[in-house]
Design an enzyme around this catalytic site. Sequence first.
Site, PDB file in Angstrom:
ATOM      1  N   HIS A 192     -62.050  30.106  87.365  1.00  0.00           N
ATOM      2  CA  HIS A 192     -60.844  30.096  86.520  1.00  0.00           C
ATOM      3  C   HIS A 192     -61.005  31.068  85.353  1.00  0.00           C
ATOM      4  O   HIS A 192     -60.091  31.832  85.028  1.00  0.00           O
ATOM      5  CB  HIS A 192     -60.627  28.707  85.893  1.00  0.00           C
ATOM      6  CG  HIS A 192     -60.300  27.605  86.844  1.00  0.00           C
ATOM      7  ND1 HIS A 192     -60.984  26.416  86.859  1.00  0.00           N
ATOM      8  CD2 HIS A 192     -59.339  27.493  87.793  1.00  0.00           C
ATOM      9  CE1 HIS A 192     -60.449  25.609  87.773  1.00  0.00           C
ATOM     10  NE2 HIS A 192     -59.460  26.244  88.369  1.00  0.00           N
ATOM     11  N   SER A 222     -62.958  23.190  91.426  1.00  0.00           N
ATOM     12  CA  SER A 222     -63.345  22.102  90.518  1.00  0.00           C
ATOM     13  C   SER A 222     -63.816  20.887  91.321  1.00  0.00           C
ATOM     14  O   SER A 222     -64.782  20.221  90.929  1.00  0.00           O
ATOM     15  CB  SER A 222     -62.154  21.692  89.640  1.00  0.00           C
ATOM     16  OG  SER A 222     -61.748  22.765  88.840  1.00  0.00           O
ATOM     17  N   ARG A 248     -58.577  33.026  96.344  1.00  0.00           N
ATOM     18  CA  ARG A 248     -59.975  33.025  96.768  1.00  0.00           C
ATOM     19  C   ARG A 248     -60.130  33.511  98.192  1.00  0.00           C
ATOM     20  O   ARG A 248     -61.066  34.219  98.519  1.00  0.00           O
ATOM     21  CB  ARG A 248     -60.545  31.600  96.667  1.00  0.00           C
ATOM     22  CG  ARG A 248     -60.773  31.137  95.260  1.00  0.00           C
ATOM     23  CD  ARG A 248     -61.061  29.671  95.210  1.00  0.00           C
ATOM     24  NE  ARG A 248     -59.909  28.901  95.658  1.00  0.00           N
ATOM     25  CZ  ARG A 248     -59.756  27.601  95.490  1.00  0.00           C
ATOM     26  NH1 ARG A 248     -60.704  26.901  94.914  1.00  0.00           N
ATOM     27  NH2 ARG A 248     -58.678  26.985  95.912  1.00  0.00           N
ATOM     28  N   LYS A 254     -52.526  11.023  89.423  1.00  0.00           N
ATOM     29  CA  LYS A 254     -53.909  11.314  89.808  1.00  0.00           C
ATOM     30  C   LYS A 254     -54.802  11.354  88.572  1.00  0.00           C
ATOM     31  O   LYS A 254     -54.666  12.251  87.732  1.00  0.00           O
ATOM     32  CB  LYS A 254     -53.950  12.673  90.524  1.00  0.00           C
ATOM     33  CG  LYS A 254     -55.247  12.916  91.270  1.00  0.00           C
ATOM     34  CD  LYS A 254     -55.148  14.175  92.112  1.00  0.00           C
ATOM     35  CE  LYS A 254     -56.516  14.723  92.415  1.00  0.00           C
ATOM     36  NZ  LYS A 254     -56.503  16.124  92.748  1.00  0.00           N
TER      37      LYS A 254
END
Length: 159
Positions: free
Chosen positions: A17, A127, A90, A41
């Site tokens: 990030h 993450s 990515r 969440k």
Amino acid sequence: MRRAVCPGSFDPITNGHLDIIARASRLYDEVYVAVMINQSKKGLFEIEERIDLIRTVTAEYGNVRVEAFHGLLVDFCKQRDIPAIVKGLRAVSDFDYELQMAQMNNGLSGVETLFVPTNPTYSFLSSSLVKEVAAWGGDVSHLVPAEVLTALTERLGED
Ligand code: PNS
């Protein structure tokens, strides 16, 4: 003033990030990091903790602002006069969903999305993986900033 936003959950921010935010901060006058509040969440870190960590590790750039948001990203952009979303890609697997979001966001409000190819050093990084590896005692010191490593170690040691 050229503005852009880097949105995400950042639970927690990783070196991947940070690489994207740093590159955006060199391209734009002002970069917002928008930390999504997801009521359904519960993350490892509270929103305010995530924001504090991001502020600490981006302080040196000088043109990065960090804020929480809920609701639509395009509304966050509209309220702050931000015409561009910057996202890291990515791998091809990221592309399908990112393309859908980019097209939806553009259709909703005309906001553009710019994709930045992730530094290959971080192409496998997320993450979730960092949390999983750290939870089982694996070394993630090369994947997150030092302040995040400390926070992770403390939080995972609390159980
Ligand atoms: O780090 P993440 O969880 O992959 O980030 C996803 C995020 C926050 C960028 C995305 O879920 C988002 O933009 N959410 C805000 C709600 C919204 O605008 N939804 C419509 C997207 S087309």
